[in-house]
Design an enzyme around this catalytic site. Structure first.
Site, PDB file in Angstrom:
ATOM      1  N   ASP A   1      -9.143 -62.825  -2.027  1.00 37.63           N
ATOM      2  CA  ASP A   1      -8.611 -61.577  -0.875  1.00 37.63           C
ATOM      3  C   ASP A   1      -7.491 -62.458   0.069  1.00 37.63           C
ATOM      4  O   ASP A   1      -6.451 -61.684   0.283  1.00 37.63           O
ATOM      5  CB  ASP A   1      -9.886 -61.553   0.225  1.00 37.63           C
ATOM      6  CG  ASP A   1     -11.051 -61.318  -0.125  1.00 37.63           C
ATOM      7  OD1 ASP A   1     -11.574 -60.078   0.127  1.00 37.63           O
ATOM      8  OD2 ASP A   1     -11.755 -61.794  -0.935  1.00 37.63           O
TER       9      ASP A   1
ATOM     10  N   HIS B   1     -23.187 -49.237   4.071  1.00 34.62           N
ATOM     11  CA  HIS B   1     -21.993 -48.458   3.968  1.00 34.62           C
ATOM     12  C   HIS B   1     -22.094 -47.223   3.955  1.00 34.62           C
ATOM     13  O   HIS B   1     -21.135 -46.365   4.276  1.00 34.62           O
ATOM     14  CB  HIS B   1     -21.137 -48.776   2.860  1.00 34.62           C
ATOM     15  CG  HIS B   1     -20.699 -50.348   3.149  1.00 34.62           C
ATOM     16  ND1 HIS B   1     -19.910 -51.122   2.309  1.00 34.62           N
ATOM     17  CD2 HIS B   1     -21.116 -51.290   4.131  1.00 34.62           C
ATOM     18  CE1 HIS B   1     -19.929 -52.506   2.693  1.00 34.62           C
ATOM     19  NE2 HIS B   1     -20.643 -52.537   3.787  1.00 34.62           N
TER      20      HIS B   1
ATOM     21  N   SER C   1     -16.191 -50.333  -3.675  1.00 32.43           N
ATOM     22  CA  SER C   1     -14.658 -49.964  -3.590  1.00 32.43           C
ATOM     23  C   SER C   1     -14.108 -48.583  -3.711  1.00 32.43           C
ATOM     24  O   SER C   1     -14.585 -47.823  -4.198  1.00 32.43           O
ATOM     25  CB  SER C   1     -13.910 -50.840  -4.549  1.00 32.43           C
ATOM     26  OG  SER C   1     -13.825 -50.356  -5.863  1.00 32.43           O
TER      27      SER C   1
ATOM     28  N   ASP D   1      -9.024 -48.906   3.891  1.00 30.89           N
ATOM     29  CA  ASP D   1     -10.344 -48.547   2.937  1.00 30.89           C
ATOM     30  C   ASP D   1     -10.189 -46.989   2.337  1.00 30.89           C
ATOM     31  O   ASP D   1     -10.980 -46.677   1.505  1.00 30.89           O
ATOM     32  CB  ASP D   1     -11.663 -48.588   3.522  1.00 30.89           C
ATOM     33  CG  ASP D   1     -12.305 -50.234   3.701  1.00 30.89           C
ATOM     34  OD1 ASP D   1     -11.641 -50.597   2.677  1.00 30.89           O
ATOM     35  OD2 ASP D   1     -12.839 -50.466   4.630  1.00 30.89           O
TER      36      ASP D   1
END
Ligand SMILES: Nc1ncnc2c1ncn2[C@@H]1O[C@H](COP(=O)(O)OS(=O)(=O)O)[C@@H](OP(=O)(O)O)[C@H]1O
Ligand SMILES: [Mg+2]
Ligand SMILES: [Mg+2]
Ligand SMILES: [Mg+2]
Length: 330
Positions: free
Chosen positions: A48, A218, A242, A272
């Site tokens: 990351d 999520h 993702s 996102d």
């Protein structure tokens, strides 16, 4: 005549390809103990940090006046020498001229911009779906350009995404590229030949399938189950980490992406959803929140005026929105 944002598109592709290579290199020699855990309980790895350093460095060299809203910052690296050394080594394995530790940490921190309604800035999720990345499943390197609150360019690298969703053995690696009013294209990481993609034709939700997060935290999977039932969707949900979910909608592999909030206080992050929302709309689909409002990328680093996400092929959007409202308002 050169098309609008041609320079940004080309640089974005270069940056995302290099960052994706770095991620794959990390995966191939990943030692789990190198993983740090952040406060929000989402993991963050050397990849990351390295991917954010690479993309920010390349974008900053090409467009020095453009600020960047990036997910990561260098705080943890500045406190952990061995982790920092790994990020420096990795970053220098993909950039053209080696960078000093200071240059790399500073490049990561170029991502500290606050965003907002005016001017242009980039937004970067160096690895979206870090948990998927760690499992060897789906993740994406997501870069977009926002101008006066509107997403204009989106580049998304999905190194593990099969080109044919129904055939896990098909070639893996999909690079999605969208520019506002110019459509969305898919290519591989090696070959620059691009193919235009569009959303599924389905006229009815029951003719398609939906995708959602792997992580129950999520997106509320008991609500999505009820929504699918109400829409008479018999196909099993495609659960995938993702923003690859947006690519799957844009390519027409599925007709619906649902992200139903599990907590009232969670604000979705712009990195996102910025690229994914442009990809889906440029492929002919539609993206709103669960109240049917357009996503508002002018509010800073988060989508604070939106709740959850509904992305569809467009034709079935209103039907899906009504079902979501029925289930949530019960
Ligand atoms: N509570 C909550 N609700 C909604 N979203 C959240 C939440 N917590 C974290 N996140 C963000 O989810 C990003 C990963 O989204 P995914 O769709 O890939 O989720 S999942 O990995 O499939 O679970 C993840 O992005 P990355 O950190 O880049 O992986 C987070 O920004
Ligand atoms: Mg994260
Ligand atoms: Mg993310
Ligand atoms: Mg991330």
């Amino acid at each position: 005549m050169l098309k609008l944002y041609a320079g940004e598109r080309a640089k974005g592709i270069e940056a995302v390809i290099k960052a994706s290579k770095l991620c794959q290199a990390v995966f191939n020699k990943l030692v789990k103990s190198q993983t740090l855990v952040k406060e929000d309980a989402s993991p963050v790895t050397v990849a990351d940090f390295g991917a954010q350093a690479v993309v920010n460095h390349i974008i900053h060299q090409a467009f020095p006046n453009d600020p960047i809203v990036g997910e990561e910052d260098s705080k943890d690296l500045r406190e952990n020498q061995s982790l920092c050394d790994k990020v420096v080594e990795l970053t220098n394995s993909v950039v053209e001229t080696p960078l000093s530790t200071k240059q790399i940490l500073d490049a990561i921190d170029l991502g500290n911009y606050k965003g907002g309604p005016q001017g242009r800035f980039w937004t970067l999720d160096p690895i979206d779906g870090t948990k998927g990345f760690l499992r060897g499943e789906q993740f994406a390197v997501c870069l977009s350009l926002i101008v006066n609150g509107e997403v204009k360019v989106a580049i998304q690298g999905c190194p593990n995404l099969p080109r044919n969703i129904n055939d896990p053995n098909s070639q893996r690696g999909s690079l999605m590229v969208a520019v506002k009013h110019q459509g969305v294209f898919e290519r591989s990481f090696e070959d620059s030949k691009e193919t235009r993609v569009k959303v599924a034709d389905a006229e009815s939700p029951s003719d398609t399938s939906f995708c959602e997060s792997v992580e129950a935290a999520h997106s509320n999977q008991s609500d999505t189950f009820k929504i699918a039932e109400l829409l008479n969707i018999k196909n099993k949900p495609i659960r995938m980490d993702s923003q690859c979910k947006y690519a799957v909608i844009a390519r027409g592999d599925a007709g619906i992406y649902l992200r139903i909030p599990t907590r009232a206080d969670y604000q979705e992050k712009i990195w996102d959803h910025a690229g994914g929302s442009l990809m889906v709309s440029e492929a002919g689909g539609k993206v709103t929140d669960i109240d049917g409002k357009e996503l508002d990328f002018s509010q800073g680093r988060t989508l604070k005026s939106n709740r959850g996400i509904i992305a569809t092929n467009g034709k079935i959007h209103d039907q899906v929105l009504n079902a979501v409202k029925q289930v949530l308002h019960k």
